[in-house]
Design an enzyme around this catalytic site. Sequence first.
Site, PDB file in Angstrom:
ATOM      1  CG  ASP A  71      -0.356   0.225   2.600  1.00 39.17           C
ATOM      2  OD1 ASP A  71       0.807  -0.609   2.622  1.00 39.17           O
ATOM      3  OD2 ASP A  71      -0.608   0.880   3.658  1.00 39.17           O
ATOM      4  CD  GLU A 125       4.417   0.475   7.092  1.00 41.04           C
ATOM      5  OE1 GLU A 125       4.986   0.848   7.906  1.00 41.04           O
ATOM      6  OE2 GLU A 125       3.853   1.280   6.067  1.00 41.04           O
TER       7      GLU A 125
HETATM    8 ZN   LIG Z   1       6.570   1.929   4.129  1.00 42.85          ZN
END
Ligand SMILES: [Zn+2]
Length: 355
Positions: A71, A125
């Site tokens: 992401d 994340e």
């Molecule tokens: Zn990162």
Amino acid sequence: MLTRDVLEDPVALTRALVDIESVSGDEAEIADQVQHALGGTGLKVERFGHTIVARTELGRPERVVLAGHLDTVPLNDNWPSRTEGGLMHGCGTSDMKAGTAIALHLAVTEQAPRHDVTYVFYECEEVDSARNGLKILADKRPELLTDASFALLLEPTHGLVEAGCQGTLRVLARTAGRRAHSARSWLGDNAIHKAAPILRSLQVYEPRTVVIDGCEFREGLNAVRIGGGVAGNVIPDECVVEVNFRFAPDRSEEQAAAHVREVLAGFELEIVDSAPGALPGLDAPAAREFLAAIGQPRRAKLGWTDVARFATLGVPALNYGPGDPNLAHKQDEHVELDKIVEGADVVRRWLTAGA
Ligand SMILES: [Zn+2]
């Protein structure tokens, strides 16, 4: 499309991954493509949500993890990618599709690594820890991570090794007083004034610098917010100072909390958030091999990263990736093409040396 030609060229692969939009929560498409690319490799591929795990099963005595998140932070008028001179610009170039591309490139092209390898491509994340694909994997199927003796996170470090990370603790320090009309202040008891010794203690505090395994960790104990008072004519009956302690990983969370209690002795304290640090873990044989392959000095990681998640699983981990960490999350995020090539070479050299 992640064609064979693209998968064989880490720069082209970085560009292709950047051009699949994947802001946190929107990783279905990129995860589909990564899963598809891993299809014909002979690796054992499993999917959890939009997190893909691919494992070699070569019967090597040791196993290592190569991990990257899929992401990015939200786009900021910086997508799709644009290559100019030796730089690729765009959201996710540095943090961290260049690093993720290196892992995927090796997963597809490296047939004979000296250790078994678990490749992890994970979602979310950049958002709350509860949604983090690596955390979810660690909760659900820890054995997929804990059978490794070392993990390499390809987060941006600009080609340097960043080892370990600091822990963080947030504490509220409260003082209590008694309200009164400020015209007759002697009838009250001013809680804001009572916070002065808290601020004084923080002002004169001398933070430690600790060297662990050759990495320098600088601690910090700081007031990060302060609140108190109800009106312009009322003596305040409460003041709250929010204090953040960034601590070196030779202290546990409990020891860090005890230290803050010692510094702010006599005040009512409430711990509102805490996350452990991670020791550099450079003693692990696979970590030593990696340092030898890269031949660079190491430095401490000063933020909090998923390296700490591996540390709590008992797996020593390092950060090493091509992007510049100072460009992460910025509009002018970019990565040097030669850093991508160099990064792929270093990681391959490490995975194949002596094989
Ligand atoms: Zn990162």
